[in-house]
Design a protein around this motif. Structure first.
Motif, PDB file in Angstrom:
ATOM      1  N   UNK B 240       0.809  -1.223   0.000  1.00 20.32           N
ATOM      2  CA  UNK B 240       0.000   0.000   0.000  1.00 20.32           C
ATOM      3  C   UNK B 240       0.839   1.268   0.000  1.00 20.32           C
ATOM      4  N   UNK B 241       2.145   1.139   0.282  1.00 18.74           N
ATOM      5  CA  UNK B 241       2.961   2.356   0.305  1.00 18.74           C
ATOM      6  C   UNK B 241       3.708   2.579  -1.003  1.00 18.74           C
ATOM      7  N   UNK B 242       3.361   1.814  -2.017  1.00 14.16           N
ATOM      8  CA  UNK B 242       3.932   2.043  -3.328  1.00 14.16           C
ATOM      9  C   UNK B 242       2.801   2.249  -4.320  1.00 14.16           C
ATOM     10  N   UNK B 243       2.991   3.221  -5.185  1.00 13.26           N
ATOM     11  CA  UNK B 243       1.906   3.490  -6.115  1.00 13.26           C
ATOM     12  C   UNK B 243       1.597   2.269  -6.967  1.00 13.26           C
ATOM     13  N   UNK B 244       2.634   1.539  -7.379  1.00 10.13           N
ATOM     14  CA  UNK B 244       2.436   0.391  -8.266  1.00 10.13           C
ATOM     15  C   UNK B 244       1.886  -0.825  -7.525  1.00 10.13           C
ATOM     16  N   UNK B 245       1.857  -0.765  -6.196  1.00  6.48           N
ATOM     17  CA  UNK B 245       1.422  -1.907  -5.399  1.00  6.48           C
ATOM     18  C   UNK B 245       0.146  -2.570  -5.896  1.00  6.48           C
ATOM     19  N   UNK B 246      -0.967  -1.827  -5.952  1.00  7.35           N
ATOM     20  CA  UNK B 246      -2.234  -2.438  -6.354  1.00  7.35           C
ATOM     21  C   UNK B 246      -2.216  -2.960  -7.799  1.00  7.35           C
ATOM     22  N   UNK B 247      -1.377  -2.374  -8.641  1.00  6.77           N
ATOM     23  CA  UNK B 247      -1.323  -2.814 -10.040  1.00  6.77           C
ATOM     24  C   UNK B 247      -0.715  -4.216 -10.083  1.00  6.77           C
ATOM     25  N   UNK B 248       0.423  -4.365  -9.418  1.00  2.61           N
ATOM     26  CA  UNK B 248       1.067  -5.676  -9.336  1.00  2.61           C
ATOM     27  C   UNK B 248       0.163  -6.647  -8.569  1.00  2.61           C
ATOM     28  N   UNK B 249      -0.384  -6.166  -7.470  1.00  4.50           N
ATOM     29  CA  UNK B 249      -1.268  -7.000  -6.652  1.00  4.50           C
ATOM     30  C   UNK B 249      -2.427  -7.549  -7.457  1.00  4.50           C
ATOM     31  N   UNK B 250      -3.012  -6.705  -8.289  1.00  3.93           N
ATOM     32  CA  UNK B 250      -4.138  -7.138  -9.113  1.00  3.93           C
ATOM     33  C   UNK B 250      -3.741  -8.274 -10.041  1.00  3.93           C
ATOM     34  N   UNK B 251      -2.611  -8.103 -10.723  1.00  3.05           N
ATOM     35  CA  UNK B 251      -2.150  -9.138 -11.651  1.00  3.05           C
ATOM     36  C   UNK B 251      -1.945 -10.461 -10.936  1.00  3.05           C
ATOM     37  N   UNK B 252      -1.217 -10.392  -9.821  1.00  3.60           N
ATOM     38  CA  UNK B 252      -0.880 -11.623  -9.096  1.00  3.60           C
ATOM     39  C   UNK B 252      -2.138 -12.270  -8.511  1.00  3.60           C
ATOM     40  N   UNK B 253      -2.974 -11.452  -7.908  1.00  7.11           N
ATOM     41  CA  UNK B 253      -4.158 -11.991  -7.232  1.00  7.11           C
ATOM     42  C   UNK B 253      -5.093 -12.681  -8.216  1.00  7.11           C
ATOM     43  N   UNK B 254      -5.364 -12.018  -9.318  1.00  2.90           N
ATOM     44  CA  UNK B 254      -6.295 -12.604 -10.286  1.00  2.90           C
ATOM     45  C   UNK B 254      -5.686 -13.844 -10.926  1.00  2.90           C
ATOM     46  N   UNK B 255      -4.394 -13.773 -11.192  1.00  9.43           N
ATOM     47  CA  UNK B 255      -3.733 -14.931 -11.793  1.00  9.43           C
ATOM     48  C   UNK B 255      -3.793 -16.142 -10.856  1.00  9.43           C
ATOM     49  N   UNK B 256      -3.377 -15.940  -9.596  1.00  6.98           N
ATOM     50  CA  UNK B 256      -3.372 -17.118  -8.719  1.00  6.98           C
ATOM     51  C   UNK B 256      -4.788 -17.607  -8.438  1.00  6.98           C
TER      52      UNK B 256
END
Lengths: 247, 310
Positions: B240-256
């Motif tokens: 949450x303290x990085x702007x790109x966090x949710x972008x990467x998080x989205x990719x990983x979460x949906x993929x897994x």
């Protein structure tokens, strides 16, 4: 008169934290408020800055009544404050800590799409320099040494161009060396900027070193008001406060 | 940055149709995550109700298209506006409390929104959802829908990026760090929190609308708290303290979640384990973790060079 309270009273349940406090502070005066722990010093500060609302009494600043105004409005009128604890923005850099305050002082905080990075750089660096932190501007506030954090807080408070500065234990937890430095710094800043200063402090060397006048608070009441020499001589003050310190 | 955009642009030529639509989902979730993270990571306001506003956006588009026959553009543009208005009302109440009470209020409001959608058959079609929404045919030609999402998500994320790097963004972070201190540098803290709430709602509304266009249907589930936790996990996973966090998080979460759910019906079980692992061992999320490692690596390199010179 720049600042005045009339019959300020605040109760918490059965405890009277502040009882009928009337203060008059002249422009340019350096006033300290002393008293044993639990005397109601911080409560008094919180009443002055709108963080708590008094049950009775009034607060005036520059002739205008400010009782009951929210803290941000009181701050906007020209009162700066430092806190005893929780005083800075730990995850922001030292530079950003002050920059945020400068944004507010210049009415720029609401700007949504401009890039903040290079804005108000000069003003921010001037303030950092005046509190001796320019060399640490890229360090995160939370990683600074305690004394530096206290000075950073002073810098934040100064950024909003206050005419009255309230400091809650500005040298709390500092080494003797830091205490001396900070005392000198505060005196210098106050003189340079023509500020009026009200501060709470436990360290008697700081109190007697800076103050023009001292108010002694005991059980929520102002029990004595006078010059440092008079406070030193007064027996009741000796008994209640200074005596306790020397035990 | 350029590499990422290039990869995203050629996605439809490389991957299968189902993969493209999976990436489409990731894009929309990335936007929702970034919108939520404006409050969560930058404002320090833990919201358990982003899905409510996301659903408002989705339903605004769906209802305007089906019930009022509004032009497509109008239906899409109206979504963020409606979401922002609802966000302003909900936010007005929520910012009156902080920390856990704020979180509870957001959850309560999202559940209210969910209940309204679920029960108001005449307007929202209740639990049947709204299906076969008239989306312009042209979007279903080739990979147009993907590019449509990509373009809007890219613009929105860019705007959000500008916002977090603005004086407003800096002030918001100051509020996260220390609201009392911020109040006493003459910042009306609640007003700024409300502004963050409304901006976040605006972009959540866009994400919801995009999903409505992408799926061609809307369901009350969009507003359910489960959807809100999806968004929260996306933010926390990425950091949450990085702007790109949710972008990467989205990719990983949906993929897994897709990969696991394909192979087992107990996918939630495995997802839970993965999340526990990530949260315990990567405290600042994946992006935070990576940033720290890179920082240390660089420091080491720097130290090495220094020795070399001396």
């Amino acid at each position: 008169m720049i600042f005045e309270t009339q019959h300020l009273t605040k109760k918490f349940g059965g405890l009277t934290a502040t009882s009928d406090v009337s203060l008059q502070i002249e422009k340019g005066e350096l006033v300290s408020i002393i008293g044993p722990n639990g005397a109601g010093k911080t409560t008094l500060f919180n009443l002055l800055t709108g963080h708590i609302k008094p049950d009775e009494g009034k607060v005036y600043f520059q002739g205008r009544e400010i009782t009951g105004l929210p803290p941000h409005a009181i701050s906007r009128m020209g009162i700066g404050r430092s806190f005893q604890r929780l005083n800075i923005f730990p995850r922001l850099t030292t530079f950003e800590n002050v920059q945020v305050a400068v944004f507010s002082a210049q009415g720029k905080s609401h700007q949504l799409f401009t890039s903040a990075k290079k804005m108000v750089r000069k003003e921010t660096e001037t303030i950092l320099e005046s509190v001796g932190l320019l060399g640490k501007k890229d360090t995160k506030g939370g990683l600074l040494a305690h004394g530096d954090q206290k000075r950073l807080e002073l810098g934040i408070a100064l950024s909003v161009h206050p005419s009255l500065l309230l400091l809650d234990e500005p040298t709390q937890g500092m080494s003797p060396q830091e205490t001396v430095e900070t005392t000198v710094l505060i005196q210098k800043l106050v003189k340079e900027r023509g500020l009026t200063l009200i501060f709470v402090e436990h360290d008697m060397s700081v109190v007697f070193g800076i103050s023009d006048n001292i108010r002694v608070l005991h059980q929520g009441k102002v029990i004595f008001s006078g010059k440092p020499e008079e406070v030193r001589r007064n027996e009741e003050v000796q008994r209640i406060y200074l005596g306790e310190e020397n035990k | 940055m350029i590499l990422v955009s290039l990869v995203l642009l050629i996605v439809p030529f490389v991957f299968s149709r189902s993969m493209v639509s999976l990436i489409n989902e990731m894009l929309i979730m990335a936007l929702a995550g970034c919108a939520l993270n404006l409050m969560l990571g930058y404002g320090g306001m833990v919201s358990f109700g982003p899905a409510g506003l996301y659903a408002v956006g989705a339903y605004a588009t769906a209802i305007l298209l089906t019930r009022y026959g509004a032009p497509f553009i109008v239906a899409v543009l109206a979504a963020p506006v409606v979401a922002a208005i609802v966000g302003a009302i909900v936010g007005w109440f929520c910012v009156r409390r902080s920390a856990v009470y704020f979180a509870l209020l957001t959850l309560a409001f999202a559940q209210i929104i969910w209940t309204i959608i679920f029960e108001w058959y005449d307007f929202t079609n209740g639990d049947n959802g709204i299906v076969s929404i008239p989306i312009p045919e042209v979007l279903y030609v080739g990979s147009n829908i993907y590019y449509f999402s990509l373009a809007i998500v890219a613009v929105c994320i860019f705007v959000l990026w500008r916002i977090v790097n603005s004086p407003f963004g800096a002030t918001l972070q100051a509020i996260r760090e220390n609201p009392m201190r911020t109040e006493f540098i003459a910042v009306p803290v609640r007003r700024y929190q409300l502004a963050a709430f409304v901006i976040s709602s605006f972009f959540l509304g866009i994400a919801g609308s995009l999903f409505c266009v992408f799926a061609g249907s809307v369901f009350p589930d969009y507003a359910h708290w489960v959807k809100s936790t999806d968004m929260l996990v996306v933010c926390l996973l990425g950091g949450i303290y990085n702007f790109a966090g949710p972008i990467v998080g989205s990719g990983v979460y949906i993929l897994i979640s897709k990969v696991i759910s394909k192979n087992t019906t107990y996918w939630m079980f495995f997802l839970g384990i993965i999340i526990v692992f990530l949260v315990l061992y990567m405290r600042n999320g994946m992006v935070g973790f990576a940033a720290e490692k890179i920082f240390r690596f660089r420091n080491k390199l720097g130290a090495g060079n220094g020795e070399g010179k001396s």
